[in-house]
Motif scaffolding. Structure first.
Motif, PDB file in Angstrom:
ATOM      1  N   UNK A   1       0.821  -1.213   0.000  1.00 32.41           N
ATOM      2  CA  UNK A   1       0.000   0.000   0.000  1.00 32.41           C
ATOM      3  C   UNK A   1       0.852   1.259   0.000  1.00 32.41           C
ATOM      4  N   UNK A   2       1.989   1.187   0.680  1.00 29.35           N
ATOM      5  CA  UNK A   2       2.887   2.359   0.738  1.00 29.35           C
ATOM      6  C   UNK A   2       3.456   2.677  -0.640  1.00 29.35           C
ATOM      7  N   UNK A   3       3.650   1.649  -1.454  1.00 26.24           N
ATOM      8  CA  UNK A   3       4.233   1.860  -2.781  1.00 26.24           C
ATOM      9  C   UNK A   3       3.181   2.132  -3.852  1.00 26.24           C
ATOM     10  N   UNK A   4       2.023   1.516  -3.730  1.00 29.51           N
ATOM     11  CA  UNK A   4       1.051   1.544  -4.819  1.00 29.51           C
ATOM     12  C   UNK A   4      -0.172   2.413  -4.547  1.00 29.51           C
ATOM     13  N   UNK A   5      -0.470   2.695  -3.263  1.00 30.25           N
ATOM     14  CA  UNK A   5      -1.666   3.461  -2.971  1.00 30.25           C
ATOM     15  C   UNK A   5      -2.933   2.655  -3.226  1.00 30.25           C
ATOM     16  N   UNK A   6      -4.104   3.289  -3.281  1.00 34.68           N
ATOM     17  CA  UNK A   6      -4.319   4.743  -3.174  1.00 34.68           C
ATOM     18  C   UNK A   6      -4.279   5.279  -1.752  1.00 34.68           C
ATOM     19  N   UNK A   7      -4.301   4.361  -0.745  1.00 34.81           N
ATOM     20  CA  UNK A   7      -4.176   4.805   0.634  1.00 34.81           C
ATOM     21  C   UNK A   7      -3.158   3.927   1.342  1.00 34.81           C
ATOM     22  N   UNK A   8      -2.617   4.467   2.420  1.00 27.86           N
ATOM     23  CA  UNK A   8      -1.677   3.712   3.236  1.00 27.86           C
ATOM     24  C   UNK A   8      -2.046   3.907   4.691  1.00 27.86           C
ATOM     25  N   UNK A   9      -1.538   3.018   5.529  1.00 24.58           N
ATOM     26  CA  UNK A   9      -1.677   3.153   6.971  1.00 24.58           C
ATOM     27  C   UNK A   9      -0.670   4.196   7.432  1.00 24.58           C
ATOM     28  N   UNK A  10      -1.153   5.275   8.014  1.00 24.17           N
ATOM     29  CA  UNK A  10      -0.261   6.366   8.411  1.00 24.17           C
ATOM     30  C   UNK A  10       0.495   6.061   9.688  1.00 24.17           C
ATOM     31  N   UNK A  11       0.149   4.965  10.349  1.00 16.54           N
ATOM     32  CA  UNK A  11       0.824   4.604  11.588  1.00 16.54           C
ATOM     33  C   UNK A  11      -0.016   4.850  12.819  1.00 16.54           C
ATOM     34  N   UNK A  12      -1.093   5.622  12.665  1.00 16.40           N
ATOM     35  CA  UNK A  12      -1.972   5.876  13.809  1.00 16.40           C
ATOM     36  C   UNK A  12      -3.357   5.274  13.600  1.00 16.40           C
ATOM     37  N   UNK A  13      -3.440   4.344  12.644  1.00 21.12           N
ATOM     38  CA  UNK A  13      -4.705   3.660  12.420  1.00 21.12           C
ATOM     39  C   UNK A  13      -5.623   4.340  11.425  1.00 21.12           C
ATOM     40  N   UNK A  14      -5.200   5.455  10.859  1.00 21.70           N
ATOM     41  CA  UNK A  14      -6.018   6.151   9.871  1.00 21.70           C
ATOM     42  C   UNK A  14      -5.403   5.974   8.486  1.00 21.70           C
ATOM     43  N   UNK A  15      -6.235   6.098   7.476  1.00 18.32           N
ATOM     44  CA  UNK A  15      -5.769   5.971   6.100  1.00 18.32           C
ATOM     45  C   UNK A  15      -5.320   7.320   5.558  1.00 18.32           C
ATOM     46  N   UNK A  16      -4.194   7.306   4.851  1.00 19.80           N
ATOM     47  CA  UNK A  16      -3.651   8.503   4.234  1.00 19.80           C
ATOM     48  C   UNK A  16      -3.525   8.256   2.742  1.00 19.80           C
ATOM     49  N   UNK A  17      -3.981   9.218   1.944  1.00 23.51           N
ATOM     50  CA  UNK A  17      -3.885   9.070   0.503  1.00 23.51           C
ATOM     51  C   UNK A  17      -2.423   9.110   0.067  1.00 23.51           C
ATOM     52  N   UNK A  18      -2.083   8.247  -0.867  1.00 21.17           N
ATOM     53  CA  UNK A  18      -0.727   8.226  -1.393  1.00 21.17           C
ATOM     54  C   UNK A  18      -0.787   7.811  -2.856  1.00 21.17           C
ATOM     55  N   UNK A  19      -0.045   8.518  -3.685  1.00 13.91           N
ATOM     56  CA  UNK A  19      -0.017   8.183  -5.098  1.00 13.91           C
ATOM     57  C   UNK A  19       0.904   7.014  -5.368  1.00 13.91           C
ATOM     58  N   UNK A  20       0.710   6.327  -6.473  1.00 12.53           N
ATOM     59  CA  UNK A  20       1.611   5.217  -6.814  1.00 12.53           C
ATOM     60  C   UNK A  20       3.022   5.719  -7.069  1.00 12.53           C
ATOM     61  N   UNK A  21       3.992   4.913  -6.733  1.00 12.05           N
ATOM     62  CA  UNK A  21       5.393   5.255  -6.943  1.00 12.05           C
ATOM     63  C   UNK A  21       5.682   5.417  -8.435  1.00 12.05           C
ATOM     64  N   UNK A  22       6.373   6.484  -8.787  1.00 13.70           N
ATOM     65  CA  UNK A  22       6.718   6.737 -10.177  1.00 13.70           C
ATOM     66  C   UNK A  22       8.067   6.104 -10.517  1.00 13.70           C
ATOM     67  N   UNK A  23       8.342   5.997 -11.809  1.00 13.11           N
ATOM     68  CA  UNK A  23       9.643   5.453 -12.226  1.00 13.11           C
ATOM     69  C   UNK A  23      10.778   6.356 -11.761  1.00 13.11           C
ATOM     70  N   UNK A  24      10.573   7.668 -11.825  1.00 13.56           N
ATOM     71  CA  UNK A  24      11.614   8.611 -11.390  1.00 13.56           C
ATOM     72  C   UNK A  24      11.926   8.408  -9.911  1.00 13.56           C
ATOM     73  N   UNK A  25      10.886   8.236  -9.119  1.00 20.16           N
ATOM     74  CA  UNK A  25      11.065   8.015  -7.685  1.00 20.16           C
ATOM     75  C   UNK A  25      11.730   6.673  -7.412  1.00 20.16           C
ATOM     76  N   UNK A  26      11.306   5.658  -8.108  1.00 18.08           N
ATOM     77  CA  UNK A  26      11.855   4.305  -7.978  1.00 18.08           C
ATOM     78  C   UNK A  26      13.361   4.299  -8.200  1.00 18.08           C
ATOM     79  N   UNK A  27      13.812   5.090  -9.160  1.00 13.59           N
ATOM     80  CA  UNK A  27      15.235   5.119  -9.523  1.00 13.59           C
ATOM     81  C   UNK A  27      15.992   6.296  -8.907  1.00 13.59           C
ATOM     82  N   UNK A  28      15.340   7.097  -8.083  1.00 12.31           N
ATOM     83  CA  UNK A  28      15.941   8.302  -7.519  1.00 12.31           C
ATOM     84  C   UNK A  28      17.202   7.976  -6.725  1.00 12.31           C
TER      85      UNK A  28
END
Length: 206
Positions: A23-50
């Motif tokens: 979920x952290x890599x692909x989204x659309x939501x992730x566990x923020x660590x406090x039990x709530x969902x946080x929106x996150x976009x999918x990992x891009x190629x630029x980010x993957x290779x950064x």
């Protein structure tokens, strides 16, 4: 086959870590660590290779050759992962999301094969993925294969030294249940590293 009761906590830990990283890599939501969902976009190629610092190890097109301090590109296909024969560079080079995810996916895939498959796959057989979406899919396949392999073991297998014949770890020296624990630790710590790199990449854009 009945799953051994002492394997259940390790399976639950693995499932939690796997889902959280995916979920952290692909989204659309992730566990923020406090039990709530946080929106996150999918990992891009630029980010993957950064490469956040100079002389990173990463995955690279094979035609371009290995990166700084690397002597070879591990794996097969058009892309390879920076690597070096012993002795390895010291201190270890900083590695990209691509390197860390490729390492993790390869380990899961090969250990699954060496537990419940042909016991034959090597790093030279493993296809290295050069794009983010493909790498996330490959991780999911490796994780699924490893979990499927775990469901085929019994109590005797958990206590057997060398039940997994994976050639790049301590599998030949430890009972299999310790290897299952170790794989979980690999997933947890590399998952945390990948999540942090995603945070740093996002922060640099502001």
């Amino acid at each position: 086959m009945t799953t051994p009761s002492r394997l259940y906590p390790l399976l639950e830990q693995f499932d939690f870590a796997r889902e959280r990283l995916t979920n952290r890599m692909a989204g659309p939501v992730m566990d923020s660590g406090d039990g709530t969902d946080t929106k996150v976009g999918p990992m891009t190629d630029e980010e993957y290779l950064w490469e956040p610092v100079p002389d990173c190890w990463s995955v690279r097109r094979r035609v371009n050759g290995p990166g700084p301090q690397a002597t070879l590109l591990a794996g097969t296909g058009d892309w390879g992962r920076d690597a070096a024969s012993y002795p390895h560079p010291w201190p270890p080079p900083f590695t990209t999301i691509a390197w860390r995810l490729s390492h993790l996916s390869e380990m899961l895939t090969l250990r699954a094969d060496h537990t419940a498959g042909a016991h034959a796959l090597t790093r030279d057989d493993y296809p290295v993925i050069g794009d983010a979406a493909g790498a996330v899919t490959d991780f999911d396949a490796g994780a699924a294969a490893w979990r499927k392999a775990l469901l085929r073991v019994d109590d005797e297998a958990l206590d057997t030294v060398g039940h997994c014949t994976y050639p790049h770890g301590s599998d030949s020296e430890e009972p299999f249940i310790d290897i299952v624990w170790w794989v979980n630790q690999e997933l947890l710590h590399h998952g945390a590293e990948i999540a942090l790199l995603r945070d740093l990449y996002r922060a640099r854009q502001h």
